[in-house]
Design a protein around this motif. Structure first.
Motif, mmCIF file in Angstrom:
data_model
loop_
_atom_site.group_PDB
_atom_site.id
_atom_site.type_symbol
_atom_site.label_atom_id
_atom_site.label_comp_id
_atom_site.label_asym_id
_atom_site.label_seq_id
_atom_site.Cartn_x
_atom_site.Cartn_y
_atom_site.Cartn_z
ATOM 1 N N CYS A 164 0.439 -1.571 -0.082
ATOM 2 C CA CYS A 164 0.403 0.356 0.491
ATOM 3 C C CYS A 164 0.639 1.319 0.265
ATOM 4 O O CYS A 164 1.988 1.160 0.785
ATOM 5 N N GLN A 165 0.129 2.156 -0.623
ATOM 6 C CA GLN A 165 0.820 3.663 -0.975
ATOM 7 C C GLN A 165 0.782 4.207 0.893
ATOM 8 O O GLN A 165 -0.213 3.748 1.441
ATOM 9 N N ARG A 166 1.700 4.917 1.408
ATOM 10 C CA ARG A 166 1.679 6.008 2.667
ATOM 11 C C ARG A 166 0.390 7.015 2.401
ATOM 12 O O ARG A 166 0.324 7.463 1.626
ATOM 13 N N GLY A 167 -0.376 6.902 3.291
ATOM 14 C CA GLY A 167 -0.752 7.511 3.560
ATOM 15 C C GLY A 167 -3.035 6.756 3.221
ATOM 16 O O GLY A 167 -4.234 7.791 3.500
ATOM 17 N N ASN A 176 -4.216 5.448 7.511
ATOM 18 C CA ASN A 176 -3.355 6.392 6.838
ATOM 19 C C ASN A 176 -1.926 6.304 7.564
ATOM 20 O O ASN A 176 -0.890 6.534 7.894
ATOM 21 N N MET A 177 -1.638 4.742 6.875
ATOM 22 C CA MET A 177 -0.532 4.018 6.752
ATOM 23 C C MET A 177 0.843 5.123 6.567
ATOM 24 O O MET A 177 1.021 5.470 5.848
ATOM 25 N N SER A 178 2.164 4.573 7.616
ATOM 26 C CA SER A 178 3.517 4.672 7.284
ATOM 27 C C SER A 178 3.902 3.892 7.150
ATOM 28 O O SER A 178 3.506 2.238 7.542
ATOM 29 N N PRO A 179 5.242 3.744 6.795
ATOM 30 C CA PRO A 179 6.092 2.748 6.331
ATOM 31 C C PRO A 179 5.996 1.968 7.928
ATOM 32 O O PRO A 179 6.402 0.636 7.855
ATOM 33 N N GLU A 180 5.616 2.530 8.422
ATOM 34 C CA GLU A 180 5.698 1.663 10.616
ATOM 35 C C GLU A 180 5.118 0.990 10.384
ATOM 36 O O GLU A 180 5.149 0.182 11.404
ATOM 37 N N ASP A 181 3.927 0.674 9.681
ATOM 38 C CA ASP A 181 2.971 0.204 9.903
ATOM 39 C C ASP A 181 3.562 -1.424 8.720
ATOM 40 O O ASP A 181 2.413 -2.189 9.108
#
Lengths: 110, 117
Positions: free
Chosen positions: B13-16, B82-87
């Motif tokens: 998935c893409q960030r955000g 609201n995903m970020s790479p840390e997820d």
């Protein structure tokens, strides 16, 4: 602060020998202890458990030992087989929640 | 023992953006759990989902980030918002089978491997 620790991230054992995996916990209120095995791309599967009223539970090749005074749990696999190669997690429970250790990757060499 | 399936099995998935993970159980269960396993880490409980009530979140996890639905006794969803790479992590659902005071175990689904770019 980690409540459950598995200090050995990995372990290699020759086929047929004994595998000993260790787990330490900090809270004496935990009263139920479990071991799970996890293969890549799969969810953890239950292996064996022990309650705080016992110090040993055996199921075939798998034996779990509980030392309450030392807050220490161990899993013995004997004899070890190549199919036992997996990541092993210990888990502790005081209520309905399980707290897992960081896992030990066991490799059984043929 | 309960049989648990999860969808999707993996996603990039893409960030955000947000991703909703589904968990289906082949029997009715009271308690369902959502865990996260970050690379090289242990399984960490995110929240407990009981049918008919709000999910209970563990320290460090909030409903706005990880909204959970539990519409019935065999199904639950976890949304990573609201995903970020840390997820980036493996997300697992589990159910508990309780047979007695010291006779219970949690069964896990196969997990959803999420990579956030």
């Amino acid at each position: 602060d980690q409540q459950v620790k598995q200090n050995s991230p990995s372990l290699s054992v020759q086929e047929g020998r004994i595998s000993i995996l260790n787990c330490d916990y900090t809270n004496s209120m935990f009263d139920y202890f479990l071991w799970y095995k996890k293969y890549p791309a799969e969810g953890p599967t239950f292996l064996i458990s022990i309650s705080s009223i016992k110090d040993k539970n055996e199921d075939g090749r798998f034996t779990v030992f509980l030392n309450k005074s030392a807050k220490h749990l161990s899993l013995h696999i004997v004899p070890s087989q190549p199919g036992d190669s997996a990541v092993y997690f210990c888990a502790v429970s005081g209520t309905y929640k399980y707290i897992f250790g960081t896992g030990t990757r066991l490799k059984v060499l043929a | 023992s309960a049989v648990i399936s999860q969808k999707p099995s993996r996603d990039i998935c893409q960030r955000g953006t947000s991703l909703t993970i589904q968990c289906q159980v082949d029997s009715q269960v009271t308690m369902m759990f959502w865990y996260r396993q970050q690379p090289g880490q242990s399984l960490t409980l995110i929240a407990t989902a009981n049918q008919g009530s709000e999910a209970t979140y563990e320290s460090g996890f909030v409903i706005d980030k990880f909204p959970i639905s539990r519409p019935n006794l065999t199904f639950s969803t976890l949304t990573v918002s609201n995903m970020s790479p840390e997820d980036s992590s493996i997300y697992l659902c589990s159910v508990e089978e309780r047979r007695g005071p010291f006779d219970n175990e949690q069964f896990f689904g196969p997990g959803t491997r999420l990579t956030v770019l």
